[in-house]
Design a protein around this motif. Structure first.
Motif, short mmCIF file in Angstrom:
data_model
loop_
_atom_site.label_atom_id
_atom_site.label_comp_id
_atom_site.label_asym_id
_atom_site.label_seq_id
_atom_site.Cartn_x
_atom_site.Cartn_y
_atom_site.Cartn_z
N THR A 19 0.83 -1.20 0.00
CA THR A 19 0.00 0.00 0.00
C THR A 19 0.86 1.25 0.00
O THR A 19 0.60 2.21 -0.73
CB THR A 19 -0.94 0.01 1.22
N LYS A 83 -9.39 2.26 -2.09
CA LYS A 83 -8.65 2.02 -3.34
C LYS A 83 -9.29 2.76 -4.50
O LYS A 83 -8.61 3.43 -5.28
CB LYS A 83 -8.60 0.52 -3.62
N ARG A 84 -10.60 2.63 -4.62
CA ARG A 84 -11.30 3.27 -5.74
C ARG A 84 -11.15 4.80 -5.65
O ARG A 84 -10.92 5.47 -6.66
CB ARG A 84 -12.76 2.87 -5.73
N TRP A 86 -8.73 6.50 -4.23
CA TRP A 86 -7.36 6.88 -4.55
C TRP A 86 -7.16 6.95 -6.07
O TRP A 86 -6.58 7.92 -6.58
CB TRP A 86 -6.38 5.88 -3.93
N MET A 130 -4.85 5.56 4.45
CA MET A 130 -4.72 4.22 3.91
C MET A 130 -3.53 3.48 4.52
O MET A 130 -3.62 2.28 4.83
CB MET A 130 -4.59 4.28 2.39
N ALA A 189 -1.34 1.27 -8.08
CA ALA A 189 -2.49 1.29 -7.18
C ALA A 189 -3.46 0.16 -7.51
O ALA A 189 -3.98 -0.52 -6.62
CB ALA A 189 -3.20 2.64 -7.26
N TRP A 190 -3.69 -0.05 -8.80
CA TRP A 190 -4.58 -1.13 -9.24
C TRP A 190 -4.04 -2.50 -8.83
O TRP A 190 -4.81 -3.37 -8.39
CB TRP A 190 -4.74 -1.04 -10.75
N ILE A 193 -2.79 -2.08 -4.10
CA ILE A 193 -3.65 -1.69 -2.98
C ILE A 193 -4.81 -2.67 -2.86
O ILE A 193 -5.51 -2.92 -3.84
CB ILE A 193 -4.19 -0.26 -3.18
N ALA A 195 -8.43 -4.14 -2.25
CA ALA A 195 -9.76 -3.55 -2.43
C ALA A 195 -10.44 -3.38 -1.08
O ALA A 195 -10.26 -4.18 -0.16
CB ALA A 195 -10.60 -4.43 -3.34
#
Length: 471
Positions: A19, A83-84, A86, A130, A189-190, A193, A195
């Protein structure tokens, strides 16, 4: 020293490390953009054929956008998931960067900077949230020292990159350079990180938003209007600041009534580490940004450097800040957050003294050494504040604390910049000496750091931190 402590990553929780890597790769675009643009303001004014007073809104509009969106971060995270959110915020920042590169005049550039600010304003508090939510308490100090590395790299790479772009390409690349870095950040990030699901029933506190966001915008705008001629007596200063403070008081009363349903739950300040960290970040912001305002002006006005040269002369401070990140986490593990923060503020204080006594003939070697140690102090303060602020909070309280701490740093920084600007101009005019004006203004920066020492005494020591850490 055990083998685990020889590496900043060894032994850390894998999810938290992944992360941290992802958020670092994204937030570096925001921090680099800020330093690049600050170096290029005069060049942008020339290229767009507008006065500096107009192009200054490139920075002011960005700052006001931050103040608007920062309070919404906790609700947005609950609504769409960390996550989304970010990835959305980073995408908005990238879109704003591309639009800035396509700007055709100063008003369009200022408008597109607002888009950038909306993305960056969410990313800064969300980054802390986060990592704090992903990290076990035992790993917090070392992870926060890693996450804060971009803040150290910005002052080193920003002026160099900005100068290179201005010397070899058009100004549009000052913003377009964010795109490839941001794409890497989005990909990481995809992939890295984990979900997180949105919270059911997350409702926006509309009344709180209509109080808090305008309050921050009014305060930040008012402080940005402070000038040496009229100081705080200008109606464009005291009227918005007064209105902003009144709205803040109204929001505090509203938040107390709403409790956990408030836009920002102020009950997190009942935690002593969170309250102390917020106060420290206010004073740290004043000392940091007050100093960052004075230092390039000193090198330009008293030493004859141009804007880019002044930025290059500040590199030792960035190097010192970067170096401190490699030992601050282990230092906290060894002696605790309180002593580490005291050391940091003490370094800032002592390393700023040479500038308070400097004139146009002071040894540049001495000042470079002082900047290096000032940077070490800056880095040594940030890590214990960030690592101790969340020690007594539940997971769902962390976003609220992140917002408060970020707001305190932002408002403290704006206040510090406004104060030193007034003091510099007033003392210079009354004494007829720029050196005297800079000396007095740097004295106030020292004062902010000394107050920080006093507040840092209230941070938990090592034993108390261990007792309050979750098992």
């Amino acid at each position: 020293m055990s083998p685990m402590n020889l590496s900043p990553l060894k032994g850390l929780d894998r999810t938290a490390v992944l992360t941290a890597v992802a958020v670092i790769s994204g937030v570096i675009t925001v921090i680099l953009d800020t330093t690049i643009v600050s170096v290029a303001l005069h060049e942008l004014a020339d290229e767009l054929s507008v006065p500096v007073s107009t192009i200054q809104w490139v920075s002011t509009a960005y700052l006001l956008a931050l103040g608007t969106v920062i309070p919404t971060t906790s609700w947005l995270q609950a609504k769409v998931g960390g996550k989304r959110l970010w990835m959305i915020a980073l995408s908005v920042f990238m879109a704003g960067s591309v639009l800035c590169s396509l700007a055709w005049n100063a008003p369009s550039l200022i408008a597109f900077r607002v888009v950038q600010g909306m993305g960056g304003g969410v990313m800064m508090p969300l980054m802390m949230t986060m990592v704090a939510q992903a990290a076990p308490q035992r790993d917090m100090a070392r992870l926060m020292s890693i996450v804060s590395i971009p803040a150290a790299l910005g002052p080193i790479l920003g002026p160099v990159l900005g100068g290179f772009i201005l010397g070899n390409a058009s100004w549009h690349w000052l913003f377009l350079v964010n795109a490839p870095v941001g794409l890497i950040g989005l990909f990481l990030a995809w992939k890295l990180i984990p979900a997180s699901e949105p919270e059911k029933g997350a409702r926006l506190d509309v009344v709180g938003l209509l109080m808090l966001s305008p309050a921050l915008v009014a305060i930040l705008w008012g402080l940005s209007n402070v000038s040496g001629e009229t100081g705080f007596a200008d109606p464009l200063v005291f009227l918005p600041v007064g209105a902003g403070v009144a709205l803040l008081v109204a929001f505090a009363l509203w938040s107390r009534r709403r409790g956990a349903k408030a836009l920002v739950h102020l009950d997190v300040l009942k935690s002593r580490p969170t309250l102390v960290a917020s106060g420290m970040m206010f004073l740290f912001g004043a000392s940091l940004f007050g100093g960052l305002t004075l230092l390039p002006l000193y090198f330009q006005d008293l030493r004859g450097a141009d804007a880019l040269g002044a930025g290059m002369l500040l590199i030792p401070q960035g190097v010192g800040s970067l170096v401190s990140r490699f030992f601050a986490g282990r230092l906290i593990d060894g002696i605790g957050a309180r002593l580490t923060a005291l050391m940091g503020f003490s370094l800032i204080t002592l390393a700023t003294v040479p500038f308070a006594m400097a004139d146009g003939e002071t040894s540049m070697q001495l000042l470079s050494v002082a900047l290096f140690f000032r940077g070490m102090g800056i880095g040594t303060v940030v890590v214990p504040v960030m690592s101790s602020a969340f020690t007594e909070l539940e997971r769902n309280e962390v976003p609220h604390a992140s917002i408060i701490i970020r707001v305190c740093q932002q408002v403290g920084g704006a206040m510090g910049v406004a104060l030193v600007a007034v003091i510099l101009t007033t003392v210079t005019q009354s004494s007829g000496s720029s050196a005297t004006g800079f000396g007095t203004a740097f004295g106030w920066v020292i004062g902010f750091a000394v107050l920080g020492i006093g507040v840092a005494l209230a941070l938990p020591g090592r034993r108390r931190a261990e007792e309050t850490a979750p098992a």
